[in-house]
Design an enzyme around this catalytic site. Sequence first.
Site, PDB file in Angstrom:
ATOM      1  N   GLY A 114      -5.853   5.291   6.441  1.00 32.54           N
ATOM      2  CA  GLY A 114      -6.221   6.379   5.546  1.00 32.54           C
ATOM      3  C   GLY A 114      -5.378   7.618   5.746  1.00 32.54           C
TER       4      GLY A 114
ATOM      5  N   GLY B  92     -10.623   1.486   4.359  1.00 30.41           N
ATOM      6  CA  GLY B  92     -10.076   0.777   5.512  1.00 30.41           C
ATOM      7  C   GLY B  92     -10.129   1.631   6.754  1.00 30.41           C
TER       8      GLY B  92
ATOM      9  N   GLU C 285     -12.359   6.218   2.021  1.00 34.08           N
ATOM     10  CA  GLU C 285     -13.578   5.784   2.707  1.00 34.08           C
ATOM     11  C   GLU C 285     -13.088   4.992   3.914  1.00 34.08           C
ATOM     12  OE1 GLU C 285     -16.228   4.220   4.541  1.00 34.08           O
ATOM     13  OE2 GLU C 285     -15.971   2.592   3.104  1.00 34.08           O
ATOM     14  N   LEU C 286     -13.153   5.622   5.088  1.00 36.92           N
ATOM     15  CA  LEU C 286     -12.470   5.093   6.258  1.00 36.92           C
ATOM     16  C   LEU C 286     -13.458   4.694   7.350  1.00 36.92           C
ATOM     17  CD1 LEU C 286      -9.636   7.769   6.160  1.00 36.92           C
ATOM     18  CD2 LEU C 286      -9.684   5.538   5.033  1.00 36.92           C
TER      19      LEU C 286
ATOM     20  N   GLY D 184     -25.866  -0.893   5.389  1.00 35.51           N
ATOM     21  CA  GLY D 184     -26.464  -1.102   4.081  1.00 35.51           C
ATOM     22  C   GLY D 184     -26.485   0.177   3.274  1.00 35.51           C
ATOM     23  N   ALA D 185     -26.328   0.046   1.971  1.00 33.16           N
ATOM     24  CA  ALA D 185     -26.342   1.211   1.080  1.00 33.16           C
ATOM     25  C   ALA D 185     -26.799   0.761  -0.296  1.00 33.16           C
ATOM     26  CB  ALA D 185     -24.959   1.838   1.001  1.00 33.16           C
TER      27      ALA D 185
ATOM     28  N   GLY E 124       0.813  -1.203   0.000  1.00 32.07           N
ATOM     29  CA  GLY E 124       0.000   0.000   0.000  1.00 32.07           C
ATOM     30  C   GLY E 124       0.853   1.262   0.000  1.00 32.07           C
TER      31      GLY E 124
END
Length: 509
Positions: A244, A239, A261-262, A458-459, A223
Amino acid sequence: MIRKELKSLNIASTKEGTSTGQHWFGEGEILTSSSPVDGKDLKRVFSSSKQDYEQVLEKAIAAKGIWSSIPAPKRGEIVRQFGDRLRAQKSALGKLVSYEMGKSYQEGLGEVQEMIDICDFAVGQSRQLYGFTMHSERPAHRMYEQYHPLGIVGIISAFNFPVAVWAWNAALALVCGNVIIWKGSEKTPVCSIACQMILAEVLADNDLPEGISSICTGGAELGRWMAADKRIDLVSATGSTRMGKEVASTVAARLGKSLLELGGNNAIIVTPHADLKMTTMAAVFGAVGTAGQRCTSTRRLIVHNDVYDQVRTALIDAYGQLKIGDPLDVENHVGPLIDRQAVDNYLAALEDIESEGGRLLVAGGVLQGKGYESKCYVKPVIAEAENYYRIVQTETFAPILYLIRYEGTIADAIALQNDVAQGLSSAVMTNNLHEAEHFLSHRGSDCGIANVNIGTSGAEIGGAFGGEKETGGGRESGSDAWKAYMRRQTNTINYSDSIPLAQGITFNL
């Protein structure tokens, strides 16, 4: 128990992967993927050496000019074919996700369905990569904006959604004309290989270069290579907040682009006007689904004093009915944590709760005996706590729900909800219009996702997914999230026979 699925996905069923000339197997150290379901080794795969990484970059660089020159709707056609392959492999891939990660088989299938859904979304988006036309202040001039591919998009994903989050990024990045390099979690490498195999087959069937989509396998060092690499135009990382921050600082140092998106520390507010049956269902599913290992898992339940006792009783009763065990058994509600390190974090959190003065309403512990040989199965916990506790302010990836009492108005509850470092998902349970609208207003939730009468987890693919504060500020998946994968350009065309200069400047030429 997964041999048939590995064969269906064209992954060798032997324990140790061998070099096949395909770059995703690598030549570095061997990683062993062990299932938290039964503790057995699933497969051994090679991690990527620095030489492997350089070969992947070379192939990506060679492919990006070819791919970006293909019309966007044609790129969408390739993504459509990928979605169709996923439909054909949904059962096998869903079972692999469940077995390697530990989530229920239904959740594994749901994750693959999210991949299919984002492919469908991206296919439509491939014909709608719109710019804007503006009126110029200069006569006989035209102005417009357009979007161009960035080039190479590096994707770093986490173990809890080992395939879906990659697909959210990959489908949009590909239709936007980028090539992609994926570092999946070292805890779920077989899922990454399976997805790459499926997409590689689609590319090969269409005589397209394999460098359009590549994977590298490895841990944090890999990474770091990606974050520091100027050849990678966008690093999209999903993560922990700790990870991040490291990615963001490294990418920013080279003035690169990152999409983060952490972590989340998500709360449901329960007002006196809530439907308590709906509240119980939303809270239980949000807290114990995926064994509390979703970034959108419900961590805090902020309950008004008037209904606190009723909610507490209902939750304790519901937790008494939970079945914990093999996630491939549809009768079970809760599967294992990903590994023993996650179990240790869970146990440390329980100690912290009591040391800070919290009270366990539903006690925890690690399950032992037949069916729990992996030692990764834990009991979901409910704890009475205060929002200011250090442990409550911390995201623990485990099924621990903090029950927090509030008095006063919806504004008081929102203040508690917002008083954490993270800002991903939030919800309010109320049938009062004033409370619902206040929660959604600029004075309300400070999270990227704010729901009314539905839980935090949920999304849907159609909405942009992501959050604020230490959640990173990025947006993946739907809406106009595609713009993150493109560079924006303003164009001015002069079709007159003169050049008007700024500020009225003239030259006697």
